[in-house]
Structure formats: C-alpha cells, structure tokens
Design an enzyme around this catalytic site. Structure first.
Site, mmCIF file in Angstrom:
data_model
loop_
_atom_site.group_PDB
_atom_site.id
_atom_site.type_symbol
_atom_site.label_atom_id
_atom_site.label_comp_id
_atom_site.label_asym_id
_atom_site.label_seq_id
_atom_site.Cartn_x
_atom_site.Cartn_y
_atom_site.Cartn_z
ATOM 1 N N HIS A 23 16.792 51.732 80.066
ATOM 2 C CA HIS A 23 16.288 53.069 80.378
ATOM 3 C C HIS A 23 15.069 53.339 79.502
ATOM 4 C CE1 HIS A 23 16.370 57.041 82.022
ATOM 5 N NE2 HIS A 23 16.647 57.624 80.866
ATOM 6 N N HIS B 160 7.678 57.720 82.658
ATOM 7 C CA HIS B 160 9.018 58.057 83.146
ATOM 8 C C HIS B 160 8.890 58.758 84.496
ATOM 9 C CE1 HIS B 160 13.094 59.076 83.468
ATOM 10 N NE2 HIS B 160 13.342 59.523 82.246
ATOM 11 N N LYS C 144 8.812 51.550 81.218
ATOM 12 C CA LYS C 144 8.243 52.887 81.027
ATOM 13 C C LYS C 144 7.045 52.863 80.085
ATOM 14 C CE LYS C 144 12.369 55.684 82.065
ATOM 15 N NZ LYS C 144 13.355 54.632 82.382
ATOM 16 N N GLU D 144 20.687 53.766 73.050
ATOM 17 C CA GLU D 144 20.809 52.719 74.064
ATOM 18 C C GLU D 144 20.825 51.338 73.428
ATOM 19 O OE1 GLU D 144 18.863 51.288 78.322
ATOM 20 O OE2 GLU D 144 17.715 52.635 77.020
ATOM 21 N N CYS E 2 17.490 61.593 86.003
ATOM 22 C CA CYS E 2 16.732 60.358 85.833
ATOM 23 C C CYS E 2 17.496 59.120 86.290
ATOM 24 C CB CYS E 2 16.322 60.208 84.381
ATOM 25 S SG CYS E 2 15.513 61.686 83.715
ATOM 26 N N PHE F 65 19.392 63.521 82.332
ATOM 27 C CA PHE F 65 19.774 64.819 81.798
ATOM 28 C C PHE F 65 21.075 65.254 82.472
ATOM 29 C CE2 PHE F 65 15.336 66.621 80.479
ATOM 30 C CZ PHE F 65 15.289 65.701 79.447
#
Length: 412
Positions: A307, A341, A336, A318, A167, A400
C-alpha cells in the site's frame, strides 16, 4: 467456523486498461513506472492552496477519445473509467459487438464518484441560484455511474456493481469480480477502479488532516514511500480495469493469460477513521486470508506491491506487518512513489502493475526512495527495476475507515 476452500480457484487476467498519471495505456505506464519516474507536479487549478501539486492525468482528451457529446454527459471519473475499460477489452482480444453481453459483468471501485461535478454545481447553486444548476448532476455525480457508463459503452449487460471501501476500493472490486466468476453468474468481468477527486475542497481537507506531503518546493520528490524523509502522500487520479475470465474459458478461446488472480482477503481494523491499527492486525488478517484462499504459504510469495502511501504511520505499520508475516524474503515496492495515491482507483491500478510485474519478471522500483527509514526492515526495491522469477505476488490496499483488501497474483 467455515473453512476456506480446499482447492484453489484461479481466474485469468486476459486484459488490462490503464489511464494514470504515468500515461494512457499499458506501454506508457510501464515506461514511466518501471523507470522510477515521478509524475507529481503543479496543478494549475490549485494555485494559492497550501498544497498546490498532485499527480494528474495529463494529455487526456475525453472528447477525442469518447466523442464530444458522450464525454459531456460524464464526470471525469467516468471518462477515465470508460477509456480504461475499452483498453482492457481490446487488450483481451474481446469484441463487445459479438459477445453475449448478459454474461459480462462490471465491478468498479471508487471512493468519491463524480466529486468534480458535485463541487462545480454546488458552487453554481450558491453563486447563481437553483435555476442554473445542471440537471445532469444526478447522472454525473453518483458513485454508480462509472460502472453504468461502462456497461452502456461496452454492452456489458450482466451484474453491474460499484464498491466503495475507500483506498481499498479497486482491490475489493477485483476480489469481488473473481467471486462472481466462481459463482457462475457471468463469464467475463471488467473489474477495476476509477477516481478523479482532485478538487479544491478535497485537497484542502486532506491537507488540514495532515495526510498530504507539504513538499511544495519540490513536488516531484514529495511521494517517497518508506523513505526517512516522507511526510505524507501526493493525491492522484486515474483508472485501471482488468478483464477476468475463468481459466478454462480463456484457454478455450486461445486468449493470452497475463497472470492469474488466485486469492482474495478482506478485513476491518475497527480502530480509527483514518489512522491504521498500530499493531497491523487488520492488515495481517486480510493478507493471511488471501494466502489461505490461494492455498499458499508466506514463503511462496516472491513480491509484494505494498500500500506504501508515503505517510509516517502507514509505512512503518505495513512494513512491520510484512516482516512479521513474510520475513525478509519478498521484494517490496510501492508504485505510489511514481503515480501518487489514486484513492479508490489505487488498488486496481496496483493490481495491474502486480500482474505486469509477474508477467514481465521485473519489479518496478519505489520512486524517490533515497534513504530508507531505519524502522522499516524489509527489502524495498529502489533505484532501478529488479529482475526476478515471480511465481506469486501480493498486492495490499488499506483504506480510511480501516477497510483492508488484498489479492494474490500468480504466474500464468
């Protein structure tokens, strides 16, 4: 230990191309994302799956945009990427028929490449036999092909690269594009990301691992970053491409400079295949590296495009990292909430949104944020866009595998 450079290296963002669930083109994306509109909806091809919704690119006619024969040679991931690249080049006021192609580079990020082609041909192999598998699979499925097709379409004959950091791929591509310009290997970079992995197998796997929202009764409100009721992300698809040039080159040709990319940082968590390091240490290292690269202090940053996946673990981790590094001051958003995403394309599209926020002096809201999680103690923009004088902004991407990438965007 080697130190960061002592003088900042800025590159100009002179063009943007966007093909996302919010629409095709910059204006369509601004109209949707800056109004806080959600694009999640039922995906007809996923009827019967436990999660049957996504953020899809709608009203995209690849045959009309690229030509039918050209479009048939590409997986959807490349179709989206090529259209975004064409837009970005046009937005930059550049002409591929006249530029020196050998000095134009392409760096694209993706996570899955031509996943739809691979899944389709594997089904053909199992159901109909080897003789009916398409020979085109080997030029549609590989992850390198989007960059290859962009080079063919735009006559970009310089360095041609693909990066895959899950990502974080799109952000990594923008950072590496800046480094190519600094090295002198090229004069123009088309940097971005493309992803079109909305396949049954992919969604089934993400559902089984607990990553996706299960809000099947109301998909439009399913992606809700930083909200107390978030339960996972909504998968999406799309592409974003930025045209990068050295500042002196952009100024010499009288180009419009939308904003500058002034810093890049990257790191690894080294912790878990899918969960973030609960300390946020890896993400923090990437943020601090990007700030050092830009010769900025945390207090210089006015805005953060987080993110912000809408997952229980990421958003708390985060937000704590942001509070630790920046304090309360920067206005934070996660786009998002609007477009879901976009996996390997997420960072590139969010980099473009950060550029637009700095250029416009306006931060888009986090869609669907109605009740902020009490464990999230940062200033999250919600409800409506917020006007602000944005001198510097940060865009975070975490993937990931624990791969992190961060860029710093500064005003032109």
């Amino acid at each position: 230990m080697a130190a960061f450079r002592t003088t900042r290296f800025d590159v100009a963002v002179t063009g943007l191309g966007l093909v996302t669930p919010a629409g095709t083109g910059v204006e369509a994306n601004v109209a949707c994302v800056w109004s806080g509109t959600s694009t999640a909806g039922r995906a007809p091809g996923f009827a019967g799956l436990p999660v049957d919704f996504a953020c899809s690119v709608r009203d995209f006619d690849a045959g009309a945009l690229l030509g039918r024969r050209t479009a048939l040679r590409m997986d959807r991931v490349s179709q989206l990427g090529v259209v975004a690249a064409r837009q970005a080049v046009a937005d930059a006021g550049l002409d591929p028929t006249t530029w020196e192609g050998a000095r134009v580079a392409v760096v694209m990020g993706t996570s899955f490449g031509g996943a739809a082609s691979l899944e389709r041909e594997h089904r053909t192999f199992l159901e109909d036999g080897a003789d009916l598998v398409s020979p085109m699979l080997m030029v549609t499925a590989p992850v390198n092909m989007t960059a290859g097709f962009i080079a063919m379409d735009c006559k970009a004959l310089g360095p041609n690269q693909v990066v895959s950091t899950a990502c974080a791929s799109g952000t990594t591509a923008v950072g590496l594009g800046r480094q190519l310009l600094e090295s002198g290997m090229c004069d123009v970079v088309l940097a971005g990301g493309s992803e079109a992995a909305l396949t049954g197998t992919g969604l089934a796997s993400l559902h089984k691992m607990g990553a996706l929202s299960r809000r099947t009764d109301d998909p439009a409100t399913a992606s809700r970053p930083f909200d107390a009721d978030r339960d996972g992300f909504v998968a999406g698809e799309g592409a974003g491409v930025l045209v990068l040039e050295r500042m002196e080159d952009a100024e010499a040709r009288g180009a419009r400079v939308r904003a500058r990319i002034s810093g890049f940082g990257a790191s690894a968590d080294g912790h878990h295949v899918s969960a973030p390091d609960p300390t946020g240490g890896g993400a923090e290292r990437a943020v601090r590296a990007a700030l050092a690269d830009a010769s900025l202090a945390p207090a210089d940053v006015d805005h953060i495009n987080a993110h912000g996946t809408s997952t229980p673990l990421n958003d708390v981790t985060e937000s704590r990292m942001i509070r630790r590094v920046f304090g309360e001051a920067p206005a934070v958003t996660s786009t998002k909430g609007s477009i879901g995403h976009l996996i390997g394309a997420a960072g590139a599209v969010e980099a473009a949104y950060t550029v637009l926020a700095v250029e416009r002096g306006e931060i888009p809201p986090t869609a669907n944020l109605t009740s902020r999680d009490p464990d999230i103690a940062i200033d999250v923009v919600a409800g409506e866009a917020r006007r602000a004088d944005l001198r510097a902004a940060v865009s975070n991407s975490f993937g990931f595998g624990g791969q992190n990438a961060v860029i710093v965007v500064t005003a032109a």
